[in-house]
Scaffold this motif. Structure first.
Motif, short mmCIF file in Angstrom:
data_model
loop_
_atom_site.label_atom_id
_atom_site.label_comp_id
_atom_site.label_asym_id
_atom_site.label_seq_id
_atom_site.Cartn_x
_atom_site.Cartn_y
_atom_site.Cartn_z
N PRO A 82 -58.38 -15.16 -34.89
CA PRO A 82 -59.03 -14.93 -34.40
C PRO A 82 -59.50 -13.15 -33.78
CG PRO A 82 -57.88 -16.28 -33.17
CD PRO A 82 -57.07 -15.90 -34.58
N VAL A 83 -58.34 -12.62 -33.99
CA VAL A 83 -59.03 -11.48 -33.43
C VAL A 83 -58.78 -10.21 -34.16
CG1 VAL A 83 -57.72 -9.07 -32.05
CG2 VAL A 83 -57.33 -11.59 -31.30
N TYR A 84 -58.71 -10.31 -35.58
CA TYR A 84 -58.63 -9.86 -36.43
C TYR A 84 -59.85 -9.39 -37.42
CZ TYR A 84 -57.54 -7.75 -40.81
OH TYR A 84 -57.23 -7.54 -42.27
N ALA A 85 -60.36 -11.22 -36.90
CA ALA A 85 -62.14 -11.44 -37.58
C ALA A 85 -62.48 -11.62 -37.15
CB ALA A 85 -62.06 -13.37 -37.76
N ALA A 86 -62.80 -11.41 -35.26
CA ALA A 86 -63.41 -10.44 -34.40
C ALA A 86 -63.41 -9.22 -34.66
CB ALA A 86 -63.13 -10.72 -32.89
N ILE A 87 -62.27 -8.12 -35.02
CA ILE A 87 -62.36 -6.91 -35.26
C ILE A 87 -63.57 -6.82 -36.60
CG2 ILE A 87 -61.18 -5.04 -35.66
CD1 ILE A 87 -59.32 -5.87 -33.67
N ALA A 88 -63.31 -7.62 -37.86
CA ALA A 88 -63.52 -7.31 -39.51
C ALA A 88 -65.48 -7.47 -38.48
CB ALA A 88 -63.66 -8.55 -39.85
N SER A 89 -65.63 -8.28 -37.78
CA SER A 89 -67.32 -8.88 -37.13
C SER A 89 -67.70 -7.29 -36.98
CB SER A 89 -67.53 -9.44 -36.72
OG SER A 89 -67.07 -10.93 -37.01
N LEU A 90 -67.09 -6.96 -35.65
CA LEU A 90 -67.39 -5.23 -35.93
C LEU A 90 -67.14 -4.41 -36.59
CD1 LEU A 90 -67.70 -3.64 -32.85
CD2 LEU A 90 -65.82 -3.12 -32.90
N ALA A 91 -66.71 -3.81 -37.53
CA ALA A 91 -66.35 -3.54 -38.62
C ALA A 91 -67.91 -3.99 -40.08
CB ALA A 91 -65.59 -3.33 -40.15
N GLY A 92 -68.01 -4.98 -39.49
CA GLY A 92 -68.98 -5.49 -40.65
C GLY A 92 -70.74 -4.70 -40.28
N ILE A 93 -70.36 -5.21 -38.86
CA ILE A 93 -71.51 -4.78 -38.08
C ILE A 93 -72.18 -2.74 -38.59
CG2 ILE A 93 -72.84 -3.80 -35.82
CD1 ILE A 93 -71.66 -6.10 -34.80
N GLY A 94 -70.68 -2.09 -38.42
CA GLY A 94 -71.48 -1.00 -38.65
C GLY A 94 -71.31 -0.10 -40.32
N TYR A 95 -70.72 -1.20 -41.02
CA TYR A 95 -71.18 -0.99 -42.69
C TYR A 95 -72.86 -1.94 -42.64
CZ TYR A 95 -66.22 -1.80 -42.69
OH TYR A 95 -64.44 -1.62 -42.49
N GLY A 96 -73.04 -3.05 -41.66
CA GLY A 96 -74.87 -3.33 -41.89
C GLY A 96 -75.51 -2.26 -41.68
N CYS A 97 -74.87 -1.10 -40.34
CA CYS A 97 -75.93 -0.25 -40.47
C CYS A 97 -76.10 0.41 -41.10
CB CYS A 97 -75.48 0.45 -38.24
SG CYS A 97 -75.23 -0.58 -37.06
N ALA A 98 -74.56 1.37 -42.18
CA ALA A 98 -74.64 1.97 -43.22
C ALA A 98 -75.75 1.59 -43.70
CB ALA A 98 -73.21 2.31 -43.96
N PHE A 99 -75.80 0.59 -44.27
CA PHE A 99 -76.76 -0.04 -45.52
C PHE A 99 -78.19 0.51 -44.95
CE2 PHE A 99 -78.93 -3.14 -47.27
CZ PHE A 99 -78.75 -3.27 -48.67
N ALA A 100 -78.01 -0.65 -43.76
CA ALA A 100 -79.88 -0.98 -43.62
C ALA A 100 -80.66 0.46 -43.16
CB ALA A 100 -79.78 -1.70 -41.22
#
Length: 293
Positions: A245-263
């Protein structure tokens, strides 16, 4: 370890096909990437990397992406998007029978106290990512690449700092530079495969397909773009629950960064490169993949 073999040549051809997705078409011919991808699949069949089911699923995904790019009817677009997503997910999660990805190393431990991991070329995932790139407007001019650079210059450092900082605070990793602890023999092919097969596939799916389609569907809502970004990031984190779960939560945080780069300007390249820079910093400077708990 496999270094000189038909499976690894298949991986090389597929990697070239992914790179060729950004190459201009040859004069009087189709774009180069389908020829390279076709050669990779053909060699993969001959060498036993791809079985019948894999070829059928890849063909169905290619057909659905091709049709989706030309379909105007909203209902058919929803159906084709769903079909493409499910087929790509099956390939990316290695759920299609008959695929034998070439293995470079098994149970590798590059950091003291780290969980062991295996290194292989995820060719099924790479094929899914390559085909999904057909749904993304790719950078084709200097102006396009300047847009990518602008998005990258903001998103990449913030995402790297955020992911590394939270990972250290959570005790998931610690400072462990490869130049001090030693570089694995498979470092170069691992990083190349991570960029061309992992990062391209995951960003083409979560940003190019999921986030972009959600943003379009929620266009009538003021918070639509934000919801699309957050939902795609949460799904990205859920896909990493295998690490805990900790790894998945950090992956979600990373996903926000990738999503911002895309958006910022809809450039999938900014998301891909931000994703790869996070992975590169993680591999080069810290415990990889994470400390055993």
């Amino acid at each position: 370890m496999i270094y000189t073999s038909a499976p690894l040549l298949t991986a090389a051809l597929l990697g070239l096909a992914v790179l060729a997705a950004w190459a201009p078409p040859l004069a009087g011919l189709w774009p180069l990437w389908p020829w390279l991808a076709g050669a990779a699949v053909a060699l993969g069949v001959v060498s036993g990397v791809f079985g019948v089911w894999a070829v059928l699923v890849v063909a169905a995904l290619a057909a659905s992406v091709f049709a989706l790019g030309r379909m105007q009817d909203a209902r058919w677009r929803i159906l084709l998007t769903t079909l493409a997503g499910l087929l790509a997910l099956a390939l990316a999660l290695h759920g299609v029978p008959g695929v034998s990805n070439p293995v470079l190393a098994r149970n590798l431990q590059v950091s003291a106290g780290a969980a062991p991991f295996s290194v292989w070329m995820s060719l099924d995932k790479g094929l899914a990512g390559l085909l999904l790139l057909g749904l993304c407007p790719l950078a084709a001019s200097r102006a396009d690449w300047r847009e990518v650079a602008r998005a990258l210059s903001v998103a990449a450092p913030l995402t790297v700092a955020g992911v590394v900082g939270v990972s250290l605070a959570a005790g998931l990793v610690r400072w462990d530079p490869r130049w001090a602890s030693g570089w694995p023999d498979v470092s170069a092919p691992f990083l190349i495969g991570n960029l061309l097969f992992t990062c391209v596939a995951e960003e083409a799916f979560f940003r190019g397909l999921i986030q972009a389609r959600l943003q379009s569907a929620l266009a009538g809502y003021r918070a639509g773009p934000l919801l699309a970004l957050l939902l795609s990031a949460i799904l990205f984190g859920a896909a990493h629950l295998g690490g805990g779960p900790v790894y998945a939560a950090i992956a979600s945080l990373a996903g926000i960064g990738y999503g911002c780069a895309f958006a910022r300007n809809g450039r999938i390249e900014a998301a891909i490169l931000t994703h790869f820079l996070v992975n590169l910093v993680h591999f080069v400077g810290f415990t990889y993949p994470y400390l055993q708990r």
